[in-house]
Motif scaffolding. Structure first.
Motif, mmCIF file in Angstrom:
data_model
loop_
_atom_site.group_PDB
_atom_site.id
_atom_site.type_symbol
_atom_site.label_atom_id
_atom_site.label_comp_id
_atom_site.label_asym_id
_atom_site.label_seq_id
_atom_site.Cartn_x
_atom_site.Cartn_y
_atom_site.Cartn_z
ATOM 1 N N UNK A 98 45.779 8.509 -13.314
ATOM 2 C CA UNK A 98 44.688 8.090 -12.433
ATOM 3 C C UNK A 98 44.193 9.275 -11.593
ATOM 4 N N UNK A 99 45.126 10.149 -11.197
ATOM 5 C CA UNK A 99 44.758 11.346 -10.439
ATOM 6 C C UNK A 99 43.818 12.241 -11.259
ATOM 7 N N UNK A 100 44.129 12.419 -12.545
ATOM 8 C CA UNK A 100 43.274 13.223 -13.422
ATOM 9 C C UNK A 100 41.896 12.576 -13.571
ATOM 10 N N UNK A 101 41.886 11.237 -13.650
ATOM 11 C CA UNK A 101 40.604 10.521 -13.719
ATOM 12 C C UNK A 101 39.794 10.774 -12.461
ATOM 13 N N UNK A 102 40.489 10.810 -11.326
ATOM 14 C CA UNK A 102 39.817 11.069 -10.056
ATOM 15 C C UNK A 102 39.191 12.469 -10.045
ATOM 16 N N UNK A 103 39.928 13.458 -10.541
ATOM 17 C CA UNK A 103 39.428 14.829 -10.563
ATOM 18 C C UNK A 103 38.195 14.963 -11.448
ATOM 19 N N UNK A 104 38.136 14.130 -12.502
ATOM 20 C CA UNK A 104 37.029 14.213 -13.456
ATOM 21 C C UNK A 104 36.007 13.102 -13.258
ATOM 22 N N UNK A 105 36.042 12.450 -12.088
ATOM 23 C CA UNK A 105 35.152 11.320 -11.855
ATOM 24 C C UNK A 105 33.689 11.764 -11.856
ATOM 25 N N UNK A 106 32.834 10.899 -12.375
ATOM 26 C CA UNK A 106 31.398 11.186 -12.462
ATOM 27 C C UNK A 106 30.778 11.294 -11.074
ATOM 28 N N UNK A 107 31.230 10.405 -10.166
ATOM 29 C CA UNK A 107 30.637 10.396 -8.824
ATOM 30 C C UNK A 107 31.320 11.363 -7.859
ATOM 31 N N UNK A 108 32.102 12.325 -8.435
ATOM 32 C CA UNK A 108 32.677 13.422 -7.660
ATOM 33 C C UNK A 108 33.473 12.950 -6.438
ATOM 34 N N UNK A 109 34.523 12.199 -6.720
ATOM 35 C CA UNK A 109 35.428 11.774 -5.654
ATOM 36 C C UNK A 109 36.521 12.831 -5.529
ATOM 37 N N UNK A 110 36.615 13.473 -4.375
ATOM 38 C CA UNK A 110 37.548 14.579 -4.200
ATOM 39 C C UNK A 110 38.862 14.099 -3.573
ATOM 40 N N UNK A 111 39.980 14.621 -4.062
ATOM 41 C CA UNK A 111 41.271 14.261 -3.458
ATOM 42 C C UNK A 111 41.378 14.809 -2.048
#
Length: 536
Positions: A98-111
């Motif tokens: 899920x973390x990797x999905x977050x990094x590659x999210x289309x809407x640019x959600x940053x950790x």
């Protein structure tokens, strides 16, 4: 009048009160029907509740993941919620996915710093140093390495992965001493039983807090060294409820029930308020020594302080009353508990069974099934024991098959023992022997002893002698094998062989353990051994 649609605030209030996955399903259905699921706040509340249900399980985590995957544009809070849930679960690798999905999210959600704290915990749970180093590198690249929470979590992660040198190096690199960082390494040493390293680090710590002391006490308790734990506990100048709970739990696990009750009294004198964990262990101690009066006092304490009785606490109360011979009071607690888990049901079924209320035990089992509760292996131990006690052959066979075929529960030695006892009562020795034939004598001596007893009762001398000989081959110092073989030979009139068996027992220094019983008189528990003289 048309019903008004729920608002995000009213739905949030309902979610706060939800205590089961079925209640969450109801809220979820309403949200889908009204379109509230598209509201980020409402969706995040549903997801949060799904990850913090009172009873966490793979089922609830799977449901939480399902909710997450259907949120169209999750924000950082939603990502962090699901990552946190999986970081310390049995499936921490999903947190990384899920973390990797977050990094590659289309809407640019940053950790953010919370994301990295949770993902480092996931690496620690997996004990995967390679993944942890990669995350550490990303933390450094983003410039968050100096964040105290991330830094301390990294110290713990490296220690959990066995990289003690790196972990210690990070502690030594601190500009200012941080007791949490020291505790991160200390906790792993204590958890793994590395007591020399733990004590050395503990003595070296520039500052200690109550958590530091608790790690030392719990470390000793976890490996059964309760006397060593007590020495550390007694050295503590400040103790919190966790300190007392750890020590009380240690005595409970060691079956030192009198020490549990004494320590509980000390805790109350110290004006430390007990929590559910304390009370569960104290009730277990009352059950262990058969002290009904003290158990009733604890129950009264719970009621006086308005403590809600559910789940583990309800189970402990039911178990205590049943084991202390007060089945009616146990049933009263059981019926008055609105939120029962499978353990509470098991305690009531076992209580009925152990007291000979066989019909009530089976009736309660049927009520459990009717309520949609899934029985576990403990449930079937009580049910099969009930069938064995009542000589319910067909019902016992049906329950055994139900356990295996319907609920996919692999029988344990205890289940086999119940079935052998049941079949033995009816003289079905061939069926019983066939049932346990795949269990090596070395792994299941008690079951073979049960079959031996049945074969002797039904005068199958050949089978009895064969099993008794096997038991002695496996454990020549087990008194049970000698006693059973002696009884078999006596039933055959082979008195010379009986004398030879008893002579061998004496020469080997083997004695039969005396029976023991306990009784409470005027609030004092007395223990009696078979053969002890009583002076009037």
């Amino acid at each position: 009048m048309a019903a008004t649609s729920p608002t995000p605030s009213t739905l949030s209030s309902f979610l706060e009160m939800a205590n089961s996955i079925s209640e969450l399903h109801q809220a979820h259905a309403v949200m889908l029907k009204t379109g509230l699921f598209r509201d980020p706040f409402a969706a995040s509340r549903l997801l949060t509740k799904a990850t913090v249900l009172p009873i966490s399980s793979p089922e609830t985590l799977s449901y939480a993941l399902s909710v997450f995957t259907h949120i169209e544009e999750p924000n950082s809070y939603i990502y962090n919620t699901i990552i946190r849930a999986y970081s310390t679960s049995p499936f921490p690798q999903l947190a990384l996915i899920i973390f990797l999905k977050m990094l590659n999210s289309v809407n640019k959600v940053f950790p953010d710093k919370y994301t990295f704290t949770f993902i480092v915990k996931a690496c620690a749970t997996m004990e995967n140093a390679k993944q942890g180093e990669q995350v550490h590198g990303l933390v450094t690249k983003i410039g968050l390495e100096e964040d105290v929470y991330i830094y301390n979590t990294l110290v713990h992660m490296y220690a959990k992965c066995g990289c003690f040198g790196i972990s210690r190096g990070m502690i030594d690199g601190l500009i200012e001493d941080d007791v949490i960082a020291w505790n991160a390494l200390l906790s792993v040493y204590a958890e793994r039983g590395l007591f020399e390293l733990a004590r050395e680090l503990f003595d070296e710590m520039p500052v200690k807090n109550v958590e530091s002391w608790n790690f030392m006490v719990s470390g000793y308790v976890n490996v059964g060294l309760v006397d060593e734990a007590r020495k550390v506990f007694d050295e503590m100048l400040v103790k919190d409820v966790v300190s007392w709970n750890v020590m009380i739990t240690g005595y409970t696990k060691a079956d030192k029930f009198n020490e549990v009750l004494t320590l509980f009294e000390d805790m109350l004198r110290a004006k430390v308020k007990p929590d559910d964990c304390t009370l569960v262990n104290v009730l277990s101690a009352c059950a262990g020594v058969g002290s009904l009066s003290q158990g009733k006092w604890v129950h009264a304490f719970i009621e006086r302080n308005g403590i809600e009785v559910h789940n583990f606490l309800a189970t402990a109360l039911v178990d205590m009353y049943c084991k202390c011979g007060c089945i009616e009071k146990g049933l009263e607690v059981f019926n008055g508990t609105l939120r029962k888990d499978i353990s509470t049901w098991n305690a009531m079924i076992a209580g009925f069974s152990n007291h000979g209320y066989l019909d009530d035990a089976l009736k309660t089992f049927n009520e459990l099934i009717a309520d949609g509760i899934k029985p576990n292996e403990v449930t079937f131990v009580s049910v099969l024991s009930t069938c064995s006690q009542g000589g319910l052959l067909s019902e016992g066979r049906r329950m055994f098959e139900l356990m295996i075929n319907e609920y996919r529960i692999q029988p344990t030695l205890v289940h086999y023992g119940c079935m052998v006892d049941l079949l033995g009562r009816f003289g079905l020795l061939e069926e019983a022997e066939e049932l346990v034939s795949k269990l090596p004598v070395k792994e299941a001596p008690a079951i073979w002893e049960s079959l031996l007893s049945a074969s002797r009762s039904h005068n199958d001398v050949e089978l009895a002698e064969r099993i008794a000989t096997k038991l002695l081959e496996v454990d020549p110092r087990d008194s049970a094998g000698y006693v059973q073989l002696s009884n078999v030979l006596a039933s055959m009139g082979r008195w010379d062989d009986v004398r030879e068996v008893r002579r061998k027992m004496r020469s080997e220094g083997i004695t039969k353990e005396p029976g023991c019983s306990m009784i409470e008189v005027d609030g004092v528990v007395h223990e009696f051994l078979a053969g002890e003289g009583i002076i009037l």
